[in-house]
Design a protein around this motif. Structure first.
Motif, PDB file in Angstrom:
ATOM      1  N   GLN A   8      52.119 -10.597 -24.807  1.00 33.99           N
ATOM      2  CA  GLN A   8      52.061 -10.179 -23.413  1.00 33.99           C
ATOM      3  C   GLN A   8      52.715  -8.821 -23.186  1.00 33.99           C
ATOM      4  O   GLN A   8      52.222  -8.002 -22.392  1.00 33.99           O
ATOM      5  CB  GLN A   8      52.718 -11.227 -22.511  1.00 33.99           C
ATOM      6  CG  GLN A   8      52.477 -10.975 -21.029  1.00 33.99           C
ATOM      7  CD  GLN A   8      50.990 -10.992 -20.667  1.00 33.99           C
ATOM      8  OE1 GLN A   8      50.250 -11.886 -21.067  1.00 33.99           O
ATOM      9  NE2 GLN A   8      50.542  -9.983 -19.903  1.00 33.99           N
ATOM     10  N   ASP A   9      53.827  -8.557 -23.871  1.00 33.02           N
ATOM     11  CA  ASP A   9      54.480  -7.256 -23.697  1.00 33.02           C
ATOM     12  C   ASP A   9      53.546  -6.110 -24.094  1.00 33.02           C
ATOM     13  O   ASP A   9      53.553  -5.041 -23.474  1.00 33.02           O
ATOM     14  CB  ASP A   9      55.762  -7.175 -24.529  1.00 33.02           C
ATOM     15  CG  ASP A   9      56.883  -8.019 -23.942  1.00 33.02           C
ATOM     16  OD1 ASP A   9      56.748  -8.470 -22.783  1.00 33.02           O
ATOM     17  OD2 ASP A   9      57.901  -8.227 -24.632  1.00 33.02           O
ATOM     18  N   GLU A  10      52.743  -6.340 -25.145  1.00 39.07           N
ATOM     19  CA  GLU A  10      51.799  -5.313 -25.583  1.00 39.07           C
ATOM     20  C   GLU A  10      50.714  -5.101 -24.527  1.00 39.07           C
ATOM     21  O   GLU A  10      50.314  -3.957 -24.226  1.00 39.07           O
ATOM     22  CB  GLU A  10      51.163  -5.712 -26.913  1.00 39.07           C
ATOM     23  CG  GLU A  10      52.149  -5.884 -28.062  1.00 39.07           C
ATOM     24  CD  GLU A  10      52.499  -4.549 -28.719  1.00 39.07           C
ATOM     25  OE1 GLU A  10      52.186  -3.485 -28.150  1.00 39.07           O
ATOM     26  OE2 GLU A  10      53.089  -4.582 -29.796  1.00 39.07           O
ATOM     27  N   ILE A  11      50.216  -6.189 -23.967  1.00 38.43           N
ATOM     28  CA  ILE A  11      49.183  -6.083 -22.938  1.00 38.43           C
ATOM     29  C   ILE A  11      49.718  -5.315 -21.736  1.00 38.43           C
ATOM     30  O   ILE A  11      49.049  -4.427 -21.190  1.00 38.43           O
ATOM     31  CB  ILE A  11      48.705  -7.483 -22.517  1.00 38.43           C
ATOM     32  CG1 ILE A  11      48.022  -8.181 -23.696  1.00 38.43           C
ATOM     33  CG2 ILE A  11      47.748  -7.403 -21.329  1.00 38.43           C
ATOM     34  CD1 ILE A  11      47.766  -9.636 -23.458  1.00 38.43           C
ATOM     35  N   ASP A  12      50.940  -5.639 -21.334  1.00 38.74           N
ATOM     36  CA  ASP A  12      51.533  -4.961 -20.187  1.00 38.74           C
ATOM     37  C   ASP A  12      51.732  -3.471 -20.472  1.00 38.74           C
ATOM     38  O   ASP A  12      51.497  -2.626 -19.602  1.00 38.74           O
ATOM     39  CB  ASP A  12      52.875  -5.613 -19.831  1.00 38.74           C
ATOM     40  CG  ASP A  12      52.716  -7.048 -19.351  1.00 38.74           C
ATOM     41  OD1 ASP A  12      51.604  -7.439 -18.958  1.00 38.74           O
ATOM     42  OD2 ASP A  12      53.732  -7.788 -19.372  1.00 38.74           O
ATOM     43  N   ARG A  13      52.179  -3.151 -21.694  1.00 39.50           N
ATOM     44  CA  ARG A  13      52.445  -1.756 -22.041  1.00 39.50           C
ATOM     45  C   ARG A  13      51.157  -0.926 -22.000  1.00 39.50           C
ATOM     46  O   ARG A  13      51.119   0.151 -21.408  1.00 39.50           O
ATOM     47  CB  ARG A  13      53.090  -1.666 -23.422  1.00 39.50           C
ATOM     48  CG  ARG A  13      53.396  -0.234 -23.863  1.00 39.50           C
ATOM     49  CD  ARG A  13      54.021  -0.182 -25.247  1.00 39.50           C
ATOM     50  NE  ARG A  13      55.306  -0.857 -25.274  1.00 39.50           N
ATOM     51  CZ  ARG A  13      55.548  -2.007 -25.902  1.00 39.50           C
ATOM     52  NH1 ARG A  13      54.581  -2.617 -26.564  1.00 39.50           N
ATOM     53  NH2 ARG A  13      56.741  -2.552 -25.881  1.00 39.50           N
ATOM     54  N   PHE A  14      50.118  -1.440 -22.630  1.00 36.32           N
ATOM     55  CA  PHE A  14      48.871  -0.683 -22.654  1.00 36.32           C
ATOM     56  C   PHE A  14      48.171  -0.705 -21.300  1.00 36.32           C
ATOM     57  O   PHE A  14      47.530   0.273 -20.912  1.00 36.32           O
ATOM     58  CB  PHE A  14      47.952  -1.202 -23.762  1.00 36.32           C
ATOM     59  CG  PHE A  14      48.397  -0.795 -25.130  1.00 36.32           C
ATOM     60  CD1 PHE A  14      48.198   0.496 -25.589  1.00 36.32           C
ATOM     61  CD2 PHE A  14      49.053  -1.692 -25.962  1.00 36.32           C
ATOM     62  CE1 PHE A  14      48.623   0.885 -26.842  1.00 36.32           C
ATOM     63  CE2 PHE A  14      49.483  -1.311 -27.226  1.00 36.32           C
ATOM     64  CZ  PHE A  14      49.268  -0.016 -27.666  1.00 36.32           C
ATOM     65  N   GLY A  15      48.299  -1.811 -20.588  1.00 40.15           N
ATOM     66  CA  GLY A  15      47.702  -1.878 -19.262  1.00 40.15           C
ATOM     67  C   GLY A  15      48.282  -0.845 -18.313  1.00 40.15           C
ATOM     68  O   GLY A  15      47.579  -0.308 -17.444  1.00 40.15           O
ATOM     69  N   ALA A  16      49.561  -0.532 -18.491  1.00 31.75           N
ATOM     70  CA  ALA A  16      50.207   0.468 -17.641  1.00 31.75           C
ATOM     71  C   ALA A  16      49.649   1.866 -17.876  1.00 31.75           C
ATOM     72  O   ALA A  16      49.860   2.769 -17.064  1.00 31.75           O
ATOM     73  CB  ALA A  16      51.713   0.452 -17.885  1.00 31.75           C
ATOM     74  N   MET A  17      48.940   2.057 -18.991  1.00 35.31           N
ATOM     75  CA  MET A  17      48.369   3.375 -19.309  1.00 35.31           C
ATOM     76  C   MET A  17      46.959   3.549 -18.754  1.00 35.31           C
ATOM     77  O   MET A  17      46.318   4.586 -18.967  1.00 35.31           O
ATOM     78  CB  MET A  17      48.341   3.553 -20.836  1.00 35.31           C
ATOM     79  CG  MET A  17      49.718   3.537 -21.475  1.00 35.31           C
ATOM     80  SD  MET A  17      49.656   3.221 -23.266  1.00 35.31           S
ATOM     81  CE  MET A  17      48.717   4.655 -23.834  1.00 35.31           C
ATOM     82  N   ALA A  18      46.447   2.551 -18.044  1.00 32.80           N
ATOM     83  CA  ALA A  18      45.036   2.560 -17.623  1.00 32.80           C
ATOM     84  C   ALA A  18      44.700   3.758 -16.743  1.00 32.80           C
ATOM     85  O   ALA A  18      43.605   4.322 -16.840  1.00 32.80           O
ATOM     86  CB  ALA A  18      44.703   1.265 -16.886  1.00 32.80           C
TER      87      ALA A  18
END
Length: 239
Positions: A8-18
């Motif tokens: 989940q931390d990875e998803i959140d990190r990359f999602g913040a770059m959208a």
């Protein structure tokens, strides 16, 4: 349904770059530099695998492609332009929304979905997953899930940083240190050496048919190379 690839931390990190994923000077700038190199490799392997016309504009016409961990579509869009019917998945809803918006602006029809590969049905002629395996919870289960999505006679292509001191220096110490890559993007303990990658592929019933490095030099930038120390791509088929 298994979600073994989810961190989940990875998803959140990359999602913040959208928001600026498609900005070549933004947080995803390094991916913009990597993408032409990866695409050149994909094109070469596609031509070899299906013995296509190297000068043809649509080498994937009539074929299906799946891009796993697609982000906002940096690879999925070129695959569509090469003629493939493309499905592209990512677990970050923000990235999929950005991908859908950008594809519409380009007049491209890509089937973007918020999904994990484990939750997906169907099989595809070409399966790609670029710079993803080093971010998943269980690489062995992830590769096995990729294999299940590969159609008979299909081609799988992956890319990932190598587990070397050189890769750690350039990718984490330098690139993350100066902000070329967002700090915290990579965990060196999750980097995968080519030998381990080939073992993961073999365990999933796949045969590695090619390994090629992505190297960096001040004069050439990122480029395909026999030097695997920094980053590499692999192509595989069913054994």
């Amino acid at each position: 349904m298994s979600d073994s690839s989810i961190v989940q931390d990875e998803i959140d990190r990359f999602g913040a770059m959208a928001g600026d994923w498609w900005d070549p000077s933004g947080a995803s700038a390094m991916l913009h530099k990597l993408n032409p190199v990866r695409l050149a490799y994909v094109r070469d392997q596609v031509d070899r695998h299906w013995q296509g016309d190297e000068q043809g504009l649509k080498p994937l016409a009539g074929r299906t492609a799946l891009d796993v961990g697609c982000g906002a579509g940096l690879l999925a869009e070129p695959l569509a332009r090469l003629g493939a019917t493309v499905t592209a998945i990512d677990a970050a809803p923000g990235l999929i929304a950005a991908a859908q918006l950008h594809a519409r602006g380009q007049g491209l029809d890509v089937d973007y979905r918020v999904s994990t590969v484990e939750a997906l049905d169907g099989q595809y002629d070409l399966v790609t997953s670029m710079e993803v395996i080093e971010h998943v919870a269980d690489p062995r289960a992830f590769v096995a899930a990729l294999e299940r999505r590969l159609a008979p006679g299909g081609l799988l292509i992956l890319s990932t940083p190598n587990a070397t001191g050189w890769s750690k220096l350039l990718t984490i110490t330098l690139a993350e240190g100066v902000g070329a890559i967002p700090r915290g993007t990579h965990d060196f303990d999750k980097f995968i050496a080519p030998e381990r990658m080939q073992a993961l592929l073999a365990d999933a019933g796949l045969q590695c048919i090619d390994v090629e490095g992505i190297a960096f030099s001040p004069t050439r930038g990122l480029h395909l190379s026999d030097d695997l120390r920094l980053n590499y791509l692999v192509a595989a088929v069913r054994a």
